[in-house]
Design an enzyme around this catalytic site. Structure first.
Site, PDB file in Angstrom:
ATOM      1  N   THR A 167      -9.376 -34.770 -11.764  1.00 53.58           N
ATOM      2  CA  THR A 167      -8.551 -34.289 -10.718  1.00 53.58           C
ATOM      3  C   THR A 167      -7.383 -35.088 -10.194  1.00 53.58           C
ATOM      4  O   THR A 167      -6.806 -34.762  -9.298  1.00 53.58           O
ATOM      5  CB  THR A 167      -9.526 -34.120  -9.437  1.00 53.58           C
ATOM      6  N   ALA A 169      -4.461 -35.452 -11.165  1.00 50.94           N
ATOM      7  CA  ALA A 169      -3.046 -34.464 -11.246  1.00 50.94           C
ATOM      8  C   ALA A 169      -3.358 -33.545 -10.095  1.00 50.94           C
ATOM      9  O   ALA A 169      -2.224 -33.409  -9.390  1.00 50.94           O
ATOM     10  CB  ALA A 169      -2.730 -33.883 -12.607  1.00 50.94           C
ATOM     11  N   ASP A 170      -4.240 -32.997  -9.806  1.00 49.47           N
ATOM     12  CA  ASP A 170      -4.472 -32.146  -8.490  1.00 49.47           C
ATOM     13  C   ASP A 170      -4.169 -33.034  -7.154  1.00 49.47           C
ATOM     14  O   ASP A 170      -3.549 -32.444  -6.539  1.00 49.47           O
ATOM     15  CB  ASP A 170      -5.834 -31.762  -8.263  1.00 49.47           C
ATOM     16  N   TYR A 171      -4.833 -34.153  -6.843  1.00 45.53           N
ATOM     17  CA  TYR A 171      -4.592 -35.054  -5.669  1.00 45.53           C
ATOM     18  C   TYR A 171      -3.019 -35.426  -5.753  1.00 45.53           C
ATOM     19  O   TYR A 171      -2.442 -35.385  -4.598  1.00 45.53           O
ATOM     20  CB  TYR A 171      -5.410 -36.078  -5.800  1.00 45.53           C
ATOM     21  N   GLY A 174      -0.911 -32.542  -4.655  1.00 46.16           N
ATOM     22  CA  GLY A 174      -1.111 -32.335  -3.330  1.00 46.16           C
ATOM     23  C   GLY A 174      -0.145 -33.254  -2.528  1.00 46.16           C
ATOM     24  O   GLY A 174       0.368 -32.733  -1.509  1.00 46.16           O
TER      25      GLY A 174
END
Length: 398
Positions: A167, A169-171, A174
């Site tokens: 995750t 890349a997600d954080y 964001g």
């Protein structure tokens, strides 16, 4: 004191982590965050990770902090009309559908900006809103891979590894999304005109790869997996200790290495010796790292840390999560905060970053129950009557 984002209202219609994490960060600093979820189902993030006693996962409880949950069927025309009414009274909209999804429902930026010209809209997708790959699906693992960090992760003789977390890349998306929102909000305050922040999951990953792109462009160098060490400096790795633990040691210049060499009893190899320069050490990485390993294996982890501190050599423990709960630095900085929740009781979660001394952020609530804010938002903010709310519930619009 109020949070610096007090008075900003954020509408989060996204799922999982990327765009919702932007809304979470804003909410930690005082923004009102309305989390829109599918009726009866909710955000898939509620089912991602370890399930808690209330039925939602610990990922949800931690990452949906400080949000108010409402349910809304965005495919239903009645739901779309309610969304538009919400947008009229919001400052920020966060979404991460595949490009074209909102437009396929008769919504999208052109519709939203006509309703609210000052609206700031964050759009996170696998590859961004443009380009030949824009319609491809993407998740954090794909962002890590396509962004270039997965290829660098792992040992040289092994397949590419997950860079710590799938995750990441997600954080990162964001965080960059929150940065973009803050800049766009400032622009909107000055001009009265909002704008779109467009992020592909891979882009924040590519952005943090230090000299990878310019080094390839200038010299043709293609960095390969190196395991724990890193390019350009040595010794700069993880080393085992006598008690079966690990330490990280970072010698980023010749002076630091000279101090380490003296500490290890090998001062002659530094300075004018065979390992005196970075170039000499890089030419024999195995020899240098082997020398450090032989030394660290003579002592327990904390002994190595103490010895290095005394010699001004950067060193720290390679910490597992259980160790972090016992670390004095984490306690002093309150990096882990315990929050009481009516559904699951007391829960430890990562505290707010960054640290503002004048208007600090806070974790006030953990992830909410599905639709817990329907009456507050639809009845209070939009002024819908009880009869209207009942009819919408019976029609599965909310």
């Amino acid at each position: 004191m109020t949070g610096p984002m007090e008075g900003v209202r954020v509408l989060d219609i996204a799922t999982y982590i990327a765009a919702p994490y932007c809304a979470t960060v804003l909410g930690e600093f005082g923004a009102e965050v309305i989390k829109v979820e599918q009726p009866g189902v909710g955000d898939p993030c509620r089912r991602l990770g370890t399930v808690s006693e209330c039925g939602d996962t610990l990922v949800w409880m931690s990452e949906a902090r400080n949000k108010t949950s409402v349910t809304l069927n965005l495919k239903d025309p009645r739901g779309q009309e309610i969304l538009k009414r919400l947008i009229a009274d919001c400052d920020v909209l966060c979404e991460n559908f595949r490009p074209g999804t909102l437009e396929g429902w008769g919504m999208g930026w052109d519709v939203f900006k006509a309703i609210n010209p000052r609206l700031v809209m964050l759009r996170v997708s696998g590859y961004g809103q443009t380009g030949p790959y824009k319609d491809k699906p993407g998740f954090g693992r794909i962002g890590n891979a396509y962004g270039g960090i997965s290829f660098l992760s792992g040992d040289p003789d092994r397949p590419p590894a997950t860079p710590g977390s799938a995750t990441l890349a997600d954080y990162m998306s964001g965080l960059y999304g929150a940065l973009g929102v803050l800049m766009a909000l400032r622009s909107a305050e000055a001009t009265g005109v909002g704008q779109v922040i467009d992020i592909g999951l891979y882009e924040p990953i590519f952005r943090i790869l230090d000299e990878l792109a310019p080094a390839y462009d200038k010299t043709g160098f293609i960095r390969q997996r190196m395991g724990a060490p890193t390019v350009n400096v040595c010794p700069h790795s993880h080393y085992p200790t006598k008690d079966g633990r690990w330490v990280a040691i970072a010698c980023t210049n010749d002076k630091i290495y000279a101090r380490l060499a003296d500490l290890m009893g090998h001062g002659a190899v530094a300075g004018d010796g065979k390992y005196g320069t970075i170039q000499q050490r890089e030419a024999d990485r195995d020899g240098v790292d082997g020398m450090v390993t032989d030394w660290t294996l003579q002592f327990d982890q904390q002994e190595i840390v103490t010895l290095c501190e005394g010699a001004s050599v950067p060193c720290g423990i390679v910490a597992a999560i259980d160790e972090l709960f016992e670390e004095a630095q984490y306690a002093a900085r309150e990096n882990i905060v315990r929050v009481k929740d009516p559904r699951i009781g007391d829960l430890a979660v990562p505290n707010v970053v960054p640290r503002l001394d004048g208007t600090p952020g806070s974790v006030d609530t953990l992830g909410p129950a599905l639709g817990a804010g329907n009456d507050e938002i639809y009845g209070g903010m939009l002024g819908l009557s009880e009869d209207e709310l009942t009819a919408l519930r019976e029609a599965a619009v909310i």
